[in-house]
Scaffold this active site. Structure first.
Site, PDB file in Angstrom:
ATOM      1  N   SER A 254       1.069  -1.051  -0.095  1.00 15.35           N
ATOM      2  CA  SER A 254       0.123   0.079  -0.055  1.00 15.35           C
ATOM      3  C   SER A 254       0.855   1.490  -0.245  1.00 15.35           C
ATOM      4  CB  SER A 254      -0.975   0.024   2.076  1.00 15.35           C
ATOM      5  OG  SER A 254      -0.008   0.709   2.496  1.00 15.35           O
ATOM      6  N   LYS A 255       0.246   2.591   0.316  1.00 19.22           N
ATOM      7  CA  LYS A 255       0.907   3.403  -0.048  1.00 19.22           C
ATOM      8  C   LYS A 255       1.958   3.262   1.293  1.00 19.22           C
ATOM      9  CE  LYS A 255      -1.619   7.195  -2.591  1.00 19.22           C
ATOM     10  NZ  LYS A 255      -2.824   6.075  -3.385  1.00 19.22           N
TER      11      LYS A 255
END
Ligand code: GLU
Length: 489
Positions: A254-255
């Site tokens: 994820s980010k």
């Protein structure tokens, strides 16, 4: 006869393409190119509310940047278009109506309020969430009454209440689920737009898709799709669900794990060829040792059999390393135009623009072995461009030297260098080695001091080459500044 390969990448323009999306695109592309099949891009833009401005352009731009050309789809057209789902609404509506007429689907008039209350009640009773089939058995009269009230219905699939639905996935093998765990999901929404399930199945059929390669997260949708294929009398394509991609900490990528949008990698100076190589190895491998596989080799050796079930771990260091490998394989002529925009964009504002390409051409051989991304050139080589260097005076003091000794060395070097008629490598070496000796220093000690004075850092490209590129005037100015700096401590 086996069916010819037609595969598709079917992104939704609801966000910027991340590593996982592009890995899916790449695997489809590789499979098409390996088999001599057709690679299709289909835009699944039926979720109007979640549409993100600019996402479509970013997706297509990312594919183009990576050299993943498509044979059918947006911009190129094809015989199976349109390739935007929003332009195929009639097809979905017809399919939904046919299912209702056949008795495989039904109209549902439940209001959002009723559905909300139903879900809350289910949650309270800790029951599994899902539509309670309230409208499944409405009588004709009840239906007519709701129509008369002006309620626009959704269309729901009529799930078999018993039995199992099983299927085979090329990667996951035999999978089966109890039908009783599946609810009567929506096929067509009240605004006339299809849900993902309906549009996906209808399109894969009409576009004659032979193989569906997509992320593992869709595996659980397959039983729904299979029943839908059956009800519509369509043949189901072969399925291959690609393993998840995890961050280094083994949670879903994820980010939080740094840049994940493909646009960002491009902006950080990763090369498309390195990216393709790296992404291909997220879930696929040639064997247990080969890391460097160029595009041609990937096309030649790609196979569904070597896609793994095990989640792939995204190793950022490996990407940087691979990028460095590809970067160093580029010729100076190839590298120069690639690196120029990165310097323009990323060198400190104090550096005068435009940056001289001729000057960069002289710097490039000194830095290319030491950088792994194009963007790193700007941080690694900024001292070549800056008028004034900023560094701590204490950095100047040489190994096992005092500030006074360093000052003496700097003054002597300035004297010597000022007298040189040429700043070529041999001249510099011929002057500075004896100078060190005369000062009672090791060559390395003096060179270390000069490195900091001319570049502002302790780690830099080879000293003489660097000084040659900087030129006499700049070097003398920097020695002057270093002397002044040192005099302050
Ligand atoms: N639109 C879906 C996505 O963006 C496509 C999934 C599929 O390939 O079926 O993931």
């Amino acid at each position: 006869m086996t069916k010819s390969v037609r595969v598709r990448f079917a992104p939704s323009p609801t966000g910027f393409p991340h590593v996982g999306n592009i890995r899916t695109a790449l695997f489809n592309w590789l499979y098409a190119r390996h088999t001599g099949g057709v690679f299709i891009v289909r835009i699944e833009d039926t979720d109007v509310a979640r549409k993100v401005e600019g996402a479509l352009e970013a997706i297509l731009g990312g594919l183009r940047w990576l050299g993943l050309d498509w044979d059918e789809g947006p911009e190129v057209g094809g015989n199976y278009g349109p390739y935007f789902q929003s332009q195929r609404l009639d097809l979905y509506r017809q399919a939904a109506e046919r299912l209702v007429a056949q008795g495989d689907a039904y109209y549902c008039y439940c209001s959002p309020e009723r559905l909300k209350a139903m879900r809350e009640e289910q949650a309270r009773r800790k029951e599994s969430l899902g539509y309670d089939r309230h409208c499944r058995c409405l009588s004709d009269a009840e239906r007519r009454q709701r129509e008369a009230e002006g309620i626009t219905p959704v269309v729901r699939f009529k799930m078999p209440l018993e039995g199992q639905t099983g299927f085979t996935d090329v990667i996951w093998g035999e999978v089966a689920v109890e039908n009783s765990t599946l609810d009567d999901y929506v096929l067509l929404k009240s605004d006339g737009y299809p849900t993902y399930h309906l549009a996906n199945v209808v399109d894969d059929h009409f576009m004659e898709i032979s193989h569906v390669l997509r992320a593992e997260e869709w595996l659980s949708s397959v039983p729904r799709h299979k029943l839908l294929y059956q009800a519509l009398g369509f043949e189901m394509p072969l399925l291959a669900h690609l393993p998840m991609i995890l961050g280094p900490d083994r949670s879903k990528l994820s980010k939080r794990h740094g840049a994940v949008s493909i646009t960002e990698y491009r902006e950080q100076g990763y090369l498309p060829e390195a990216m393709v190589n790296f992404l291909a190895l997220l879930g696929w491998s040639l064997d247990d040792k080969t890391d460097i596989l160029r595009r041609d080799e990937l096309i030649k050796s790609f196979s569904l059999e070597r896609i793994s079930k095990t989640a792939a771990v995204f190793n950022h260091e490996k990407l940087r390393w691979l990028n460095g490998v590809y970067l160093r394989e580029m010729s100076q002529e190839e590298l120069l135009p690639e690196i120029m925009p990165f310097l323009e964009r990323r060198l400190p504002p104090a550096v005068k623009r435009p940056i001289s390409e001729e000057y960069v051409a002289r710097i490039l051989p000194l830095i290319r072995e030491r950088i792994n991304t194009l963007a790193e050139a700007a941080t690694y080589a900024d001292f070549f461009f800056l008028d004034e260097l900023e560094y701590e005076a204490s950095l100047l003091v040489g190994k096992k030297m005092t500030a006074g000794g360093t000052l003496r060395a700097l003054k002597a070097a300035r004297e010597k260098l000022a007298s040189l008629e040429s700043f070529d490598h041999d001249f510099l070496e011929g002057a500075l080695r004896p100078l060190a000796e005369g000062l009672g220093l090791k060559a390395g000690q003096l060179f270390g001091v000069l490195r900091v004075a001319t570049t502002g850092r302790t780690a830099a490209p080879p000293l003489f080459e660097t000084m040659m590129v900087l030129g006499k005037e700049t070097c003398l100015k920097r020695l002057e500044a270093a002397i002044a700096k040192l005099a302050e401590i």
